[in-house]
Design a protein around this motif. Structure first.
Motif, PDB file in Angstrom:
ATOM      1  N   MET A  11      48.798  40.605  96.448  1.00  0.00           N
ATOM      2  CA  MET A  11      47.846  41.677  96.124  1.00  0.00           C
ATOM      3  C   MET A  11      47.980  42.822  97.109  1.00  0.00           C
ATOM      4  N   THR A  12      47.828  44.033  96.584  1.00  0.00           N
ATOM      5  CA  THR A  12      47.686  45.237  97.382  1.00  0.00           C
ATOM      6  C   THR A  12      46.620  46.092  96.703  1.00  0.00           C
ATOM      7  N   SER A  13      46.276  47.209  97.315  1.00  0.00           N
ATOM      8  CA  SER A  13      45.282  48.096  96.707  1.00  0.00           C
ATOM      9  C   SER A  13      45.973  49.313  96.106  1.00  0.00           C
ATOM     10  N   ARG A  14      45.352  49.882  95.108  1.00  0.00           N
ATOM     11  CA  ARG A  14      45.895  51.093  94.514  1.00  0.00           C
ATOM     12  C   ARG A  14      45.979  52.222  95.546  1.00  0.00           C
ATOM     13  N   GLU A  15      44.979  52.285  96.406  1.00  0.00           N
ATOM     14  CA  GLU A  15      44.955  53.346  97.412  1.00  0.00           C
ATOM     15  C   GLU A  15      46.188  53.280  98.309  1.00  0.00           C
ATOM     16  N   LEU A  16      46.536  52.066  98.777  1.00  0.00           N
ATOM     17  CA  LEU A  16      47.727  51.909  99.604  1.00  0.00           C
ATOM     18  C   LEU A  16      48.999  52.108  98.785  1.00  0.00           C
ATOM     19  N   TYR A  17      49.002  51.584  97.577  1.00  0.00           N
ATOM     20  CA  TYR A  17      50.163  51.702  96.706  1.00  0.00           C
ATOM     21  C   TYR A  17      50.531  53.167  96.490  1.00  0.00           C
TER      22      TYR A  17
END
Length: 274
Positions: free
Chosen positions: A160-166
């Motif tokens: 999992m990652t966040s959209r903000e970081l992506y």
């Protein structure tokens, strides 16, 4: 909340289990499931066409573009948290996605959080991870905000990652030279440049059926693996030279210039079951 993205190519016997025992065990926190069918001709398209879960968004690509499809598939997702899931993850606990999200939200310094793997001696990745953990000491166990993690190499098997970081790092890259390559490792490097780390969640395990025991090797992967083998051989040659000179090993231990050469030899996994 969560979008799960899966790429698949000619592994219907495993992918069917991924759908039924992993994707359909997600909680209501998963709002989107994007499946990119990479030009499969083994009945995968016909199987996907029978699925009716309203969260599904299915793309039938006419050709196999390998890992480069991640950038295209994630561009279709709209949720705030993004999960990269391999099509050969064949079993996971009920609401595994909610467990992963709860841990990720309590670990603001971790930008890429993966599940642990069931200790399967026939899964090539689980065997390699065990080697990294027990022989290379590649993981550091930490407890942060009541979450126990193993900080270290984090393959994109169920992560999992966040959209903000992506969006900050520009997402998963595409590679003009290779169809198959380690897009997850490049993503982790990009996150590290922003000061974020990667880790494995100790308390959540999924079953990954990777390697020749479970499916036939895909010949499209060979060019990248051959390239990496040549590159690693050159690097290891230089490392051995440095370690042989007087004080080379001591200086490397003190300043941590590089990891020692790998001596990992994959076991013989036997005949595949397909």
């Amino acid at each position: 909340m969560i979008a799960v993205v899966v790429l698949t190519h000619n592994r219907l016997q495993l992918f069917r289990r991924c759908v039924e025992d992993v994707l359909l065990r997600t909680s209501e926190k998963t709002r989107e499931i994007v499946i990119w069918n990479n030009g499969s001709d083994d009945g995968t398209k016909e199987y996907l066409d029978t699925l009716t879960d309203p969260r599904l968004q299915i793309v039938h690509s006419p050709e196999n573009i390998g890992m480069n499809a991640y950038a295209k598939a994630f561009a279709l997702a709209t949720q705030d948290y993004l999960v990269e899931l391999d099509d050969d993850v064949i079993e996971a606990p009920v609401s595994w996605d909610e467990t992963l999200l709860d841990a990720f939200m309590r670990l603001p310094e971790i930008g890429y959080l993966g599940t642990s793997l069931v200790d399967d001696p026939n899964d090539s990745q689980a065997v390699y991870t065990k080697y990294l953990r027990e022989e290379r000491n590649a993981y550091t166990r930490r407890e942060l905000n009541s979450v126990t993690i193993l900080e270290g190499p984090t393959p994109g098997i169920c992560t999992m990652t966040s959209r903000e970081l992506y969006e900050r790092v520009g997402g998963f890259k595409q590679n003009a030279k290779f169809v198959y390559w380690h897009e997850d490792a490049e993503y982790v490097k990009d996150l590290k440049r922003l000061g974020y780390r990667s880790a494995v969640l100790e308390g959540l395990s999924v079953w990954h059926a990777g390697g020749p025991y479970y499916s036939k090797p895909n010949p499209a992967k060979n060019p990248y693996h051959s390239h990496q083998a040549r590159l690693n051989a050159r690097k290891d040659f230089v490392k051995r030279l440095i370690l042989r000179v007087p004080f080379g090993a001591a200086l490397n231990a003190r300043y941590d210039w590089f990891d020692p050469p790998h001596r990992y030899e994959p076991p013989a996994f036997g005949k595949n079951r397909s």
